[in-house]
Design a protein around this motif. Structure first.
Motif, PDB file in Angstrom:
ATOM      1  N   VAL A  99       0.966  -1.199  -0.086  1.00 57.50           N
ATOM      2  CA  VAL A  99       0.106  -0.007   0.120  1.00 57.50           C
ATOM      3  C   VAL A  99       0.873   1.220   0.106  1.00 57.50           C
ATOM      4  N   LEU A 100       1.782   1.736   0.924  1.00 58.66           N
ATOM      5  CA  LEU A 100       2.779   2.644   0.920  1.00 58.66           C
ATOM      6  C   LEU A 100       3.362   2.947  -0.322  1.00 58.66           C
ATOM      7  N   CYS A 101       3.981   1.656  -0.798  1.00 54.28           N
ATOM      8  CA  CYS A 101       4.908   1.799  -2.102  1.00 54.28           C
ATOM      9  C   CYS A 101       3.999   2.098  -3.250  1.00 54.28           C
ATOM     10  N   GLU A 102       2.874   1.635  -3.412  1.00 53.50           N
ATOM     11  CA  GLU A 102       1.828   2.142  -4.594  1.00 53.50           C
ATOM     12  C   GLU A 102       1.492   3.223  -4.478  1.00 53.50           C
ATOM     13  N   LEU A 103       0.990   3.855  -3.093  1.00 54.07           N
ATOM     14  CA  LEU A 103       0.635   5.211  -3.236  1.00 54.07           C
ATOM     15  C   LEU A 103       1.689   6.036  -2.960  1.00 54.07           C
ATOM     16  N   TYR A 104       2.893   5.978  -2.932  1.00 50.40           N
ATOM     17  CA  TYR A 104       3.932   6.645  -3.098  1.00 50.40           C
ATOM     18  C   TYR A 104       4.402   6.770  -4.610  1.00 50.40           C
ATOM     19  N   ALA A 105       4.128   5.584  -5.091  1.00 51.20           N
ATOM     20  CA  ALA A 105       4.478   5.641  -6.846  1.00 51.20           C
ATOM     21  C   ALA A 105       3.355   6.502  -7.578  1.00 51.20           C
ATOM     22  N   MET A 106       2.344   6.501  -6.900  1.00 47.04           N
ATOM     23  CA  MET A 106       1.040   7.054  -7.846  1.00 47.04           C
ATOM     24  C   MET A 106       0.956   8.678  -7.449  1.00 47.04           C
ATOM     25  N   THR A 107       1.710   9.181  -6.298  1.00 45.57           N
ATOM     26  CA  THR A 107       1.313  10.416  -6.009  1.00 45.57           C
ATOM     27  C   THR A 107       2.799  11.358  -6.129  1.00 45.57           C
ATOM     28  N   ASN A 108       3.716  10.544  -5.762  1.00 47.61           N
ATOM     29  CA  ASN A 108       5.208  11.131  -5.326  1.00 47.61           C
ATOM     30  C   ASN A 108       5.159  12.182  -4.171  1.00 47.61           C
ATOM     31  N   ASP A 109       4.058  11.888  -3.153  1.00 48.36           N
ATOM     32  CA  ASP A 109       4.226  12.597  -2.062  1.00 48.36           C
ATOM     33  C   ASP A 109       5.162  12.482  -1.256  1.00 48.36           C
ATOM     34  N   SER A 110       5.917  13.427  -1.038  1.00 48.77           N
ATOM     35  CA  SER A 110       7.244  13.556  -0.209  1.00 48.77           C
ATOM     36  C   SER A 110       7.119  13.047   1.482  1.00 48.77           C
ATOM     37  N   TRP A 111       5.745  13.391   1.936  1.00 45.89           N
ATOM     38  CA  TRP A 111       5.731  12.766   3.343  1.00 45.89           C
ATOM     39  C   TRP A 111       5.481  11.101   3.513  1.00 45.89           C
ATOM     40  N   LEU A 112       5.104  10.667   2.274  1.00 43.15           N
ATOM     41  CA  LEU A 112       5.104   9.378   2.267  1.00 43.15           C
ATOM     42  C   LEU A 112       6.292   8.437   1.934  1.00 43.15           C
ATOM     43  N   ARG A 113       7.395   9.108   1.391  1.00 40.40           N
ATOM     44  CA  ARG A 113       8.546   8.423   1.033  1.00 40.40           C
ATOM     45  C   ARG A 113       9.480   7.859   2.301  1.00 40.40           C
ATOM     46  N   PRO A 114       9.656   8.541   3.097  1.00 42.85           N
ATOM     47  CA  PRO A 114      10.445   7.844   4.461  1.00 42.85           C
ATOM     48  C   PRO A 114       9.590   6.819   5.050  1.00 42.85           C
ATOM     49  N   ARG A 115       8.324   6.827   5.107  1.00 45.04           N
ATOM     50  CA  ARG A 115       7.573   5.713   5.606  1.00 45.04           C
ATOM     51  C   ARG A 115       7.798   4.486   4.688  1.00 45.04           C
ATOM     52  N   ALA A 116       7.372   4.738   3.385  1.00 40.33           N
ATOM     53  CA  ALA A 116       7.558   3.760   2.567  1.00 40.33           C
ATOM     54  C   ALA A 116       8.872   3.064   2.387  1.00 40.33           C
ATOM     55  N   GLN A 117       9.908   3.762   2.655  1.00 40.09           N
ATOM     56  CA  GLN A 117      11.219   3.204   2.628  1.00 40.09           C
ATOM     57  C   GLN A 117      11.541   2.637   3.878  1.00 40.09           C
ATOM     58  N   LEU A 118      11.054   2.998   4.987  1.00 35.57           N
ATOM     59  CA  LEU A 118      11.368   2.299   6.036  1.00 35.57           C
ATOM     60  C   LEU A 118      10.490   0.747   6.030  1.00 35.57           C
ATOM     61  N   ALA A 119       9.413   0.577   5.387  1.00 37.28           N
ATOM     62  CA  ALA A 119       8.851  -0.637   5.225  1.00 37.28           C
ATOM     63  C   ALA A 119       9.654  -1.529   4.194  1.00 37.28           C
ATOM     64  N   VAL A 120      10.259  -0.836   3.312  1.00 37.32           N
ATOM     65  CA  VAL A 120      10.849  -1.674   2.530  1.00 37.32           C
ATOM     66  C   VAL A 120      12.011  -2.192   3.026  1.00 37.32           C
ATOM     67  N   GLU A 121      12.864  -1.433   3.989  1.00 40.28           N
ATOM     68  CA  GLU A 121      13.960  -1.746   4.509  1.00 40.28           C
ATOM     69  C   GLU A 121      13.725  -2.901   5.725  1.00 40.28           C
ATOM     70  N   PHE A 122      12.618  -3.060   6.299  1.00 37.19           N
ATOM     71  CA  PHE A 122      12.127  -3.929   7.109  1.00 37.19           C
ATOM     72  C   PHE A 122      11.985  -5.239   6.144  1.00 37.19           C
ATOM     73  N   ALA A 123      11.258  -5.037   5.137  1.00 33.23           N
ATOM     74  CA  ALA A 123      11.127  -6.246   4.209  1.00 33.23           C
ATOM     75  C   ALA A 123      12.604  -6.770   4.066  1.00 33.23           C
ATOM     76  N   GLN A 124      13.420  -6.122   3.642  1.00 32.95           N
ATOM     77  CA  GLN A 124      14.759  -6.585   2.966  1.00 32.95           C
ATOM     78  C   GLN A 124      15.341  -7.294   4.329  1.00 32.95           C
ATOM     79  N   ASP A 125      15.315  -6.653   5.567  1.00 36.38           N
ATOM     80  CA  ASP A 125      16.067  -7.305   6.547  1.00 36.38           C
ATOM     81  C   ASP A 125      15.380  -8.497   7.173  1.00 36.38           C
ATOM     82  N   ALA A 126      14.165  -8.603   6.726  1.00 34.63           N
ATOM     83  CA  ALA A 126      13.466  -9.814   7.374  1.00 34.63           C
ATOM     84  C   ALA A 126      13.416 -10.952   6.414  1.00 34.63           C
ATOM     85  N   GLN A 127      14.236 -10.799   5.246  1.00 34.67           N
ATOM     86  CA  GLN A 127      14.498 -12.050   4.478  1.00 34.67           C
ATOM     87  C   GLN A 127      15.167 -13.158   5.162  1.00 34.67           C
ATOM     88  N   ALA A 128      14.594 -14.228   5.050  1.00 38.53           N
ATOM     89  CA  ALA A 128      15.462 -15.429   5.523  1.00 38.53           C
ATOM     90  C   ALA A 128      16.772 -15.822   4.698  1.00 38.53           C
TER      91      ALA A 128
END
Length: 616
Positions: free
Chosen positions: A396-425
């Motif tokens: 949701v966060l990545c799609e919404l940022y990609a569709m709007t380029n809203d700057s206040w969403l970018r750090p939150r979306a990037q933080l979620a992406v970092e969690f996804a990469q760190d959680a990889q087994a």
């Protein structure tokens, strides 16, 4: 010994006990010459034991006329001090008319160790001490000369000039400041234009009691008239012929490559990333026409979105359990909110635009309120459902940022992406807990999250996607044509569709033999039919067939676009939803789950841009 200690023997003659009287100085003392002489210091007598002096009644030979009498006693006696002859004593000083001045006793400073006993002295204190010492020396000289100390004439030399005293004790910066101030005052007086006539100026401020005299002001104007001819002469440019070098002689002509035509029809449409550009406007209508969308599919999507809007809570979230009927067994607000928002985003709505902008704004704010400092948003979900919810919320966060380029969403979306990469087994996938084991079901949601992040321009490490391929290799069968829930398991239609979709996003080409065999197996063993009631399988298989295109897509879409809208509830309080009773996973997850995934299937025409060109 004293006389009281002497024995009282009456038989002792007077010669043995002579009485020595005090010495009397002569009545007329001799004149004193020179300065007075201090009396000699008395030498202490040496004690003589009683046995050292013989007892005799007659003085020894050569003794003086006043012999020393030694008395005997049973106790040891101390020797009496010898008496000196009066002729040997110096005469006393003559009496003075005035007493001699007494010099004050010098102060004796206490003895100090020398460590930490330094005395702090103020500026000028040493000079005053020196002056006092000089004054004492002058006083001693006056005393020696017979001058009185309190004589004003004699003390005239001790008086000091006060200006010299102040100058000597003042600090240098103060003296410098005074000198500079005097110099400034002198310069001000010299350079003042008033001359010597003004000696003092006084300014008084206040309200005057008498009215001020009227002032006659002369009205005047400034002539600023400029004629048009003058302005024209000043601003008009004249043309001058100048040689211009031929700068285009050596430039090579560039051949423009022809732009591929976009064929609008039922056959093909060449599109490219970003993957969310077809959700609104003319592109949406074109994709619907090319890939076989109908009025029934669009009506079903809009009816489903209206049902989702009615289920949103006041805090912006959705629930897996209600307030609708036939809710799920367990609660997972993060997953419910993420799936509902994905349905609205898939139809082109954002928090800034679209008929459901307010719904999306409230929902995304709820998700962000659940995000911690590590990017995790599913802390309130059950243990085995947390990573599903986290992956969906990241999408949701990545799609919404990609569709709007809203700057206040970018750090939150990037933080979620970092969690996804760190959680990889270590195996390359994801499962119920970060960095612990992998399964194909959870891995598919996280692959879509990372792909959405790439489409939005967020930072994703390429090595993370390469490791996903390693996991899919371990969970595949039939040389990549089939996939199981976990490695060494039996392949299933749902896991095969999810595995092939991951391969498509991980750069499998359309003519890849394993992909073709896997798609043929799905159409043969598990074609779309509403009687199977497996919306999870439909969600992944619909995307795979849509990206692959051609005959497999036409066959799949021909059944789905008719049967799935027909299964939607058309009336009552649950109008717009899909009943979960007969679905394979709907009985556990509830009505919201089956409704959202059904809407995803009907938005497939424009939800994601196709990865391959439709080839027939």
């Amino acid at each position: 010994m004293s006389r009281a200690d002497a024995p009282s023997d009456s038989s002792t003659s007077s010669e043995t006990r002579p009485v020595v009287g005090p010495l009397q100085p002569p009545r007329t003392p001799p004149p004193q010459l020179g300065p007075p002489v201090a009396p000699p210091t008395a030498v202490p007598p040496t004690a003589v034991p009683p046995t050292a002096v013989p007892h005799t009644t007659s003085p020894p030979t050569g003794a003086s006329k006043a012999p020393l009498v030694v008395a005997t006693s049973s106790k040891p006696n101390k020797a009496a001090p010898p008496k000196r002859d009066a002729s040997q004593l110096p005469p006393p000083p003559p009496p003075r008319s005035k007493p001699a001045p007494l010099r004050p006793a010098p102060e004796i400073a206490p003895r100090v160790s020398g460590v930490g006993t330094a005395r702090v002295r103020w500026r000028g204190e040493l000079e005053s001490i020196n002056r006092e010492a000089e004054a004492r020396e002058r006083a001693e000289k006056r005393l020696a000369a017979g001058l009185p100390v309190d004589d004003p004439d004699a003390l005239a030399d001790d008086s000091e000039n006060p200006v010299e005293t102040v100058t000597r004790s003042a600090p240098p910066w103060l003296v410098s400041m005074v000198v500079h101030l005097l110099a400034l005052l002198i310069l001000a007086l010299v350079t003042t234009p008033a001359g010597q006539g003004i000696t003092r100026i006084m300014l008084e401020f206040g309200t005057s009691e008498t009215p001020a005299p009227a002032l006659d002001l002369e009205v005047f104007s400034v002539d600023t008239e400029i004629t048009t001819n003058q302005m024209t002469e000043q601003t008009e440019d004249s043309l001058v012929d100048a040689p211009v070098p031929e700068i285009f002689e050596n430039v090579e002509t560039l051949e423009m490559s022809p732009i591929d035509k976009v064929e609008i029809g039922e056959t093909s449409l060449k599109v490219s990333k970003p993957m969310f550009n077809g959700r609104t406007g003319a592109m949406k209508n074109a994709l619907l026409a090319v890939y076989g969308g109908t009025k029934e599919t669009q009506d079903a999507v809009q009816l489903g979105l209206q049902w989702l809007k009615r289920q949103q809570r006041s805090n912006g979230s959705w629930s897996m359990r209600g307030p609708y009927s036939d809710g799920g067994f367990t609660e997972n607000q993060t997953a419910a909110t993420a799936m509902a928002l994905l349905a609205f985003l898939g139809d082109g709505n954002t928090h800034k635009s679209g008929p459901y902008a307010g719904v999306v704004d409230k929902g995304v704010k709820f998700l962000l309120s659940q995000q911690d400092r590590n990017g995790f948003m599913a802390a309130n979900a059950r243990d085995h459902e947390r990573m599903y919810a986290q992956a969906q919320a990241t999408i949701v966060l990545c799609e919404l940022y990609a569709m709007t380029n809203d700057s206040w969403l970018r750090p939150r979306a990037q933080l979620a992406v970092e969690f996804a990469q760190d959680a990889q087994a270590q195996e390359g996938g994801w499962r119920y807990r970060p960095r612990e084991d992998s399964d194909t079901s959870v891995t598919g949601w996280f692959v879509m999250a990372l792909q959405s992040a790439i489409a939005g321009g967020l930072e994703v490490h390429e090595s993370k996607l390469d490791r996903v391929n390693l996991y899919l290799d371990s969970a595949s069968s039939f040389e990549g044509a089939g996939y199981s829930y976990q490695p060494r398991g039996a392949p299933s239609p749902a896991m095969t569709a999810e595995g092939i979709l991951c391969r498509q996003y991980l750069k499998w080409t359309r003519d890849s033999p394993p992909q073709k065999r896997g798609i043929d197996a799905l159409l043969l063993d598990a074609p779309f039919t509403i009687k199977d009631h497996d919306v999870y399988y439909w969600y992944y298989a619909t995307q795979v067939m849509h990206h692959y295109g051609g005959q497999p897509w036409q066959e799949w879409n021909g059944a789905m676009r008719v049967q799935l809208p027909a299964a939607q509830v058309k009336s009552g309080g649950e109008a717009g939803s899909w009943a979960p009773q007969q679905d394979q996973w709907g009985r556990n997850s509830g009505r919201l789950y089956t409704t959202c995934l059904s809407i995803f299937c009907l938005e497939v025409y424009y939800r994601h841009m196709p990865l391959y060109k439709d080839v027939h």
